[in-house]
Design a protein around this motif. Structure first.
Motif, mmCIF file in Angstrom:
data_model
loop_
_atom_site.group_PDB
_atom_site.id
_atom_site.type_symbol
_atom_site.label_atom_id
_atom_site.label_comp_id
_atom_site.label_asym_id
_atom_site.label_seq_id
_atom_site.Cartn_x
_atom_site.Cartn_y
_atom_site.Cartn_z
ATOM 1 N N ASN A 183 -8.843 2.408 -2.843
ATOM 2 C CA ASN A 183 -9.155 1.264 -1.986
ATOM 3 C C ASN A 183 -9.092 1.613 -0.502
ATOM 4 O O ASN A 183 -9.734 0.966 0.315
ATOM 5 C CB ASN A 183 -8.213 0.099 -2.284
ATOM 6 C CG ASN A 183 -8.610 -1.170 -1.571
ATOM 7 O OD1 ASN A 183 -8.012 -1.549 -0.572
ATOM 8 N ND2 ASN A 183 -9.643 -1.837 -2.075
ATOM 9 N N GLY A 184 -8.321 2.629 -0.158
ATOM 10 C CA GLY A 184 -8.218 3.036 1.240
ATOM 11 C C GLY A 184 -9.279 4.030 1.678
ATOM 12 O O GLY A 184 -9.274 4.466 2.837
ATOM 13 N N LYS A 185 -10.189 4.385 0.775
ATOM 14 C CA LYS A 185 -11.231 5.348 1.133
ATOM 15 C C LYS A 185 -12.148 4.753 2.197
ATOM 16 O O LYS A 185 -12.661 3.646 2.058
ATOM 17 C CB LYS A 185 -12.066 5.710 -0.102
ATOM 18 C CG LYS A 185 -11.273 6.374 -1.234
ATOM 19 C CD LYS A 185 -10.909 7.798 -0.924
ATOM 20 C CE LYS A 185 -10.310 8.491 -2.142
ATOM 21 N NZ LYS A 185 -9.905 9.879 -1.840
ATOM 22 N N ALA A 186 -12.384 5.518 3.257
ATOM 23 C CA ALA A 186 -13.141 5.003 4.398
ATOM 24 C C ALA A 186 -14.645 5.028 4.179
ATOM 25 O O ALA A 186 -15.376 4.292 4.849
ATOM 26 C CB ALA A 186 -12.796 5.796 5.656
ATOM 27 N N SER A 224 -8.694 9.003 3.817
ATOM 28 C CA SER A 224 -7.989 8.997 2.530
ATOM 29 C C SER A 224 -8.359 10.203 1.679
ATOM 30 O O SER A 224 -8.255 10.162 0.448
ATOM 31 C CB SER A 224 -8.244 7.695 1.745
ATOM 32 O OG SER A 224 -7.672 6.604 2.415
ATOM 33 N N ASN A 256 -12.490 0.948 4.784
ATOM 34 C CA ASN A 256 -11.110 0.671 4.408
ATOM 35 C C ASN A 256 -10.586 -0.554 5.149
ATOM 36 O O ASN A 256 -11.244 -1.106 6.030
ATOM 37 C CB ASN A 256 -10.213 1.894 4.611
ATOM 38 C CG ASN A 256 -10.126 2.335 6.063
ATOM 39 O OD1 ASN A 256 -10.423 1.580 6.988
ATOM 40 N ND2 ASN A 256 -9.701 3.577 6.270
ATOM 41 N N ASN A 314 -16.253 1.215 -0.711
ATOM 42 C CA ASN A 314 -15.521 -0.047 -0.754
ATOM 43 C C ASN A 314 -16.165 -1.160 0.069
ATOM 44 O O ASN A 314 -15.574 -2.226 0.236
ATOM 45 C CB ASN A 314 -14.084 0.176 -0.264
ATOM 46 C CG ASN A 314 -13.285 1.039 -1.223
ATOM 47 O OD1 ASN A 314 -13.313 0.827 -2.425
ATOM 48 N ND2 ASN A 314 -12.593 2.033 -0.689
ATOM 49 N N SER A 373 0.817 -1.217 0.000
ATOM 50 C CA SER A 373 0.000 0.000 0.000
ATOM 51 C C SER A 373 0.848 1.264 0.000
ATOM 52 O O SER A 373 0.354 2.332 -0.353
ATOM 53 C CB SER A 373 -0.954 0.003 1.200
ATOM 54 O OG SER A 373 -0.249 0.175 2.412
ATOM 55 N N ASP A 421 -4.121 3.218 11.753
ATOM 56 C CA ASP A 421 -3.553 2.705 10.504
ATOM 57 C C ASP A 421 -2.101 3.117 10.345
ATOM 58 O O ASP A 421 -1.568 3.914 11.102
ATOM 59 C CB ASP A 421 -4.433 3.025 9.294
ATOM 60 C CG ASP A 421 -4.247 4.404 8.685
ATOM 61 O OD1 ASP A 421 -3.102 4.812 8.464
ATOM 62 O OD2 ASP A 421 -5.262 5.056 8.371
#
Length: 824
Positions: free
Chosen positions: A463-466, A573, A515, A491, A407, A535
């Protein structure tokens, strides 16, 4: 014990065949109890003390890690008691002696069912004489065992897809007739299929979906290609179809090519277990059928994600026909597919539960071979790091070390692609050709050209969007133009109204966050006073383009401006001017738990890495049509694995690296089969070794000579000539690994420093490169707390002490010694 063709049991787990001799918790194997068991700390069983006249142990897992309500139990009894009728075995006071069978080795074994959730007392006594007592801790079929509380909601699969609404998603088809309970448990089902002799058939699953209304039957066998004849057909017990193929296993057993497919749920994932089967013969765990060679081929699915819907496994059992026909058991579970589950501790736990169930139901496992591409390689490597010993060996393609450090390149590329579009950066390139501009981007990115970062941006940049986010893409692969598509996504695979929305953080704070860190909240824990999980994302002190500056590929002004504008992200993100900052708690967890793939742990596993080429979609080896249009599987990742093993253990003798480029990511069928055959030889030698050496030493000592590193040159049209001179391989421009943005910034190729320690900005570090006073002042403002000191370990970086248990909460604790029986 009931035969295997009756209703299947959900239960315990047998680890493969290699004992970690250095570990106190290592123990004997299954079956008769005299086979060495593959160990890893998670795999450690209650040790047998042959000097003790009376002892009880769990055969297929530690007594405190049992799941599914049953466990294979072995009782070592005093001489003369087994056949005398005076031996009594109870479960929570209930007599279960009849479940046990004499092994002929002063022990009896039996599958004890009816375990309650939590502690169970197993007692063995001799009338008027001694006794033993063992506490067996059982977790439910849906888990968890050691990964901590499950995240909710998870929307269970249904027999046929059901439409959703504004608050819940469409459901996925389960491929099972039963209805899921509140924990997404669905009753297990078994089916028999035979392989047709046809060579012109459709090779897809014979049951891609269930549609009872079509025929009134509980399972509709439909080929993947409409109208095509399927290679696999439903088998009726006692029949002899004219087109039924025969097969001979690697043990020399010849039988009809009939496969038993068990489908069920485990740890909230849907699994498939496929193995050769003789429908006219019994099969018990203590007397398996000869068609199974005792080996498990475990397939991990690709990609990465954390959706909130239960689905079937991504890898179909029909895609590994070579393994099936040779007698391997082929296994998959959607919770070990990277696209469905990014909680890697839970993923490893699922493998543990699956192996326990296999060993309790089918018999002792000789070894377990894990395999996968991309996200499947992530799970293969991370399993070996988080729970060493679960997998005896791995064969990976499109390799990444782990999700956490991969990542970093995703995040760096996403930030850089946006920065290149900003007016201040673009203004510096006025008058340059697009080719010159792209050369500068490539130099900063560390890639052959700009397309690698574009691919990361489009494939996984969000992909890391919460929560809810606007879909955004690189729209032009040449110029790097970025724009919104107008769609709002999330996501979780849930309706946008049912998830957290950064545009309304207070009003949606209680809704699911989407995420990877929030999906694995049981591992990372929450930020105090926030619904967000801790994170690891960080770029404080990272000097983007440093090596490009020192080599003269970008100017001082470009270097300063780029680092001023690249910025970072917040916990959602969302881009921001300030750099991204990791949580100290998450950093420590990532290393201690083996979530950052540990060279120390990986050194214990036999590895064959099939390294294809996927570094660009603009410049490719011929023929171009074979190449991935999303070039994200960069070659250097294989060397990151190697560098970690070398650093932590002292050599990389357990990793074979086979390179090729002409065929893209996938090897030729001949190379793929060679890797499978060589790994079979390797693991067979490993599990039968009687050496008292450490597991690391045994893995190296049993490595076949034919697994030595080689490459297939791009100029080799036949892709058949192995080149062993690594200098010749490196001279092929499509075989020599490039780098990453973090490596161009000065970081190590091992790329396992999540957050760097800092040092003061020093003009002497830039050699002949000079900065104007204004530029230097701007750099000091960007790096007010310092720049990365790559000569030091990263913040929180430490050796893995995996496996950890998260039963007591986030952060994890080392497993205690395995439970042993006591005198009664």
């Amino acid at each position: 014990m009931p035969a295997i063709h009756t209703a299947s049991r959900i239960g315990a787990w047998r680890l493969g065949a290699v004992a970690l001799a250095a570990l106190v918790l290592a123990s004997c194997g299954g079956g008769g109890g005299d086979t060495a068991a593959s160990s890893g700390p998670t795999a450690s069983l209650a040790p047998r003390n042959d000097n003790t006249p009376f002892a009880i142990r769990t055969v297929n897992n530690r007594a405190d890690l049992v799941s599914g309500g049953d466990a294979m139990i072995e009782v070592t009894a005093p001489p003369g008691t087994i056949h005398s009728g005076v031996l009594k075995i109870t479960r929570n006071g209930v007599d279960v002696t009849s479940a046990f069978t004499d092994t002929g080795k002063r022990t009896v074994q039996g599958l004890v069912t009816g375990l309650v959730d939590g502690d169970n007392v197993i007692e063995a006594t001799v009338r008027g004489g001694p006794g033993a007592r063992l506490v067996v801790t059982n977790a439910p079929r849906q888990g968890p065992v050691l990964s901590g509380a499950h995240v909710t909601p998870l929307y269970c699969a249904t027999t046929t897809p059901e439409p959703g609404n504004a608050s819940r998603p469409n459901t996925a088809p389960s491929g099972l007739p039963g209805t899921a309970d509140a924990h997404c448990n669905i009753a297990t089902e078994t089916k028999l299929y035979y392989r047709s002799t046809s060579n012109s058939c459709a090779g897809g699953l014979p049951d891609p979906f269930r549609n009872p209304a079509a025929t009134g039957l509980p399972l509709v066998a439909q080929p993947t290609a409409p109208g095509a004849a399927g290679c696999w057909k439903a088998y009726t017990v006692g029949s002899a179809p004219a087109d039924m193929a025969m097969t001979t296993t690697d043990a020399g057993v010849t039988l009809p090519f009939v496969v038993r497919v068990e489908r069920g749920t485990m740890n909230r994932g849907i699994y498939d277990i496929a193995v050769l089967f003789d429908a006219g013969s019994p099969w018990t765990a203590l007397a398996p059928q000869a068609g199974w060679n005792g080996k498990v081929y475990y397939s991990f699915g690709a990609s990465t994600g954390q959706p909130r819907r239960q689905v079937r496994p991504a890898t179909g059992w029909t895609s590994v026909e070579e393994q099936l026909k040779r007698g391997f058991m082929v296994v998959s579970n959607s919770m070990t597919d990277s696209s469905r589950n990014s909680n890697r501790v839970l993923m490893s736990e699922t493998v543990m539960m699956m192996k326990e169930h296999i060993a309790d139901t089918y018999g002792a496992i000789k070894y377990t071979l894990g395999t996968g591409c991309s996200g499947g390689s992530i799970n293969s490597n991370m399993n070996a790091s988080i729970s060493p010993g679960l997998l005896d060996g791995i064969v990976t393609t499109c390799t990444y070390p782990d999700s956490e450090t991969t990542s970093m390149e995703v995040g760096d590329c996403t930030l850089l692609v946006e920065a290149y579009q900003k007016a201040a950066v673009a203004g510096l390139w006025t008058g340059l050709t697009q080719e010159q501009i792209n050369a500068k981007k490539a130099a900063v990115n560390g890639h052959p050209d700009q397309s690698g970062c574009h691919a990361w941006y489009n494939a996984f940049g969000s992909n890391g969007k919460a929560g809810v986010y606007p879909e955004r893409f690189v729209l032009n692969n040449v110029t790097g133009l970025v724009g919104n598509t107008g769609r709002l996504l999330n996501n979780c695979e849930l309706p946008n109204s049912a998830v957290y929305d950064p545009a309304n953080p207070l009003g949606t704070a209680s809704l699911p966050r989407c995420n990877a860190w929030s999906w694995a909240e049981s591992i990372w824990g929450r930020v105090p006073g926030s619904p967000a999980a801790n994170d690891t994302r960080d770029n404080v002190g990272v000097q983007y383009g440093l090596q490009a500056l020192l080599s003269g590929k970008i100017t001082s002004e470009e270097f300063v401006t780029l680092n001023e504008l690249v910025g970072g992200i917040d916990r959602d993100s969302t881009a921001r001017a300030a750099r991204s900052e990791a949580d100290a708690a998450a950093l420590a967890i990532a290393y201690r738990a083996g979530i950052v793939a540990s060279g120390k742990q990986l050194a214990k596993t036999a590895i064959i890495d099939l390294r294809g080429w996927d570094d660009s979609n603009l410049t490719t080896p011929t023929p171009a049509g074979l190449f991935n249009q999303i070039p994200i599987h960069h070659q250097w990742f294989s060397w990151a694995v190697r560098d970690r093993i070398q650093r932590d253990y002292g050599d990389f003798g357990n990793q074979a690296l086979w390179r090729f480029a002409r065929t893209g990511l996938a090897p030729t069928p001949a190379v793929g089969l060679d890797a499978f055959n060589q790994m079979d030889l390797w693991l067979t030698g490993l599990v039968t070794s009687t050496s008292s050496a450490s597991i690391e030493e045994k893995v190296r000592a049993t490595r076949p000579a034919a697994t030595q590193d080689f490459c297939l040159l791009t100029s080799d049209a036949t892709q058949s000539v192995k080149v062993f001179d690594q200098a010749v391989c490196d001279a092929d421009p499509f075989l020599k690994p490039a780098a990453s943005p973090r490596q161009v910034a000065g970081g190590p190729r091992a790329e396992d420093v999540l957050k760097c320690e800092l040092k003061a900005l020093d003009a002497g570090d830039y050699g002949p490169v000079s900065f104007s006073p204004t530029q230097w002042s701007r750099l000091q403002a960007v790096f007010s707390t310092g720049v990365c000191d790559w000569s030091r370990p990263g913040a929180g970086q430490q050796f893995a002490v995996s496996p950890l248990t998260f039963k007591a909460g986030p952060g994890g604790q080392p497993l205690p010694p395995a439970p042993v029986s006591t005198k009664k």
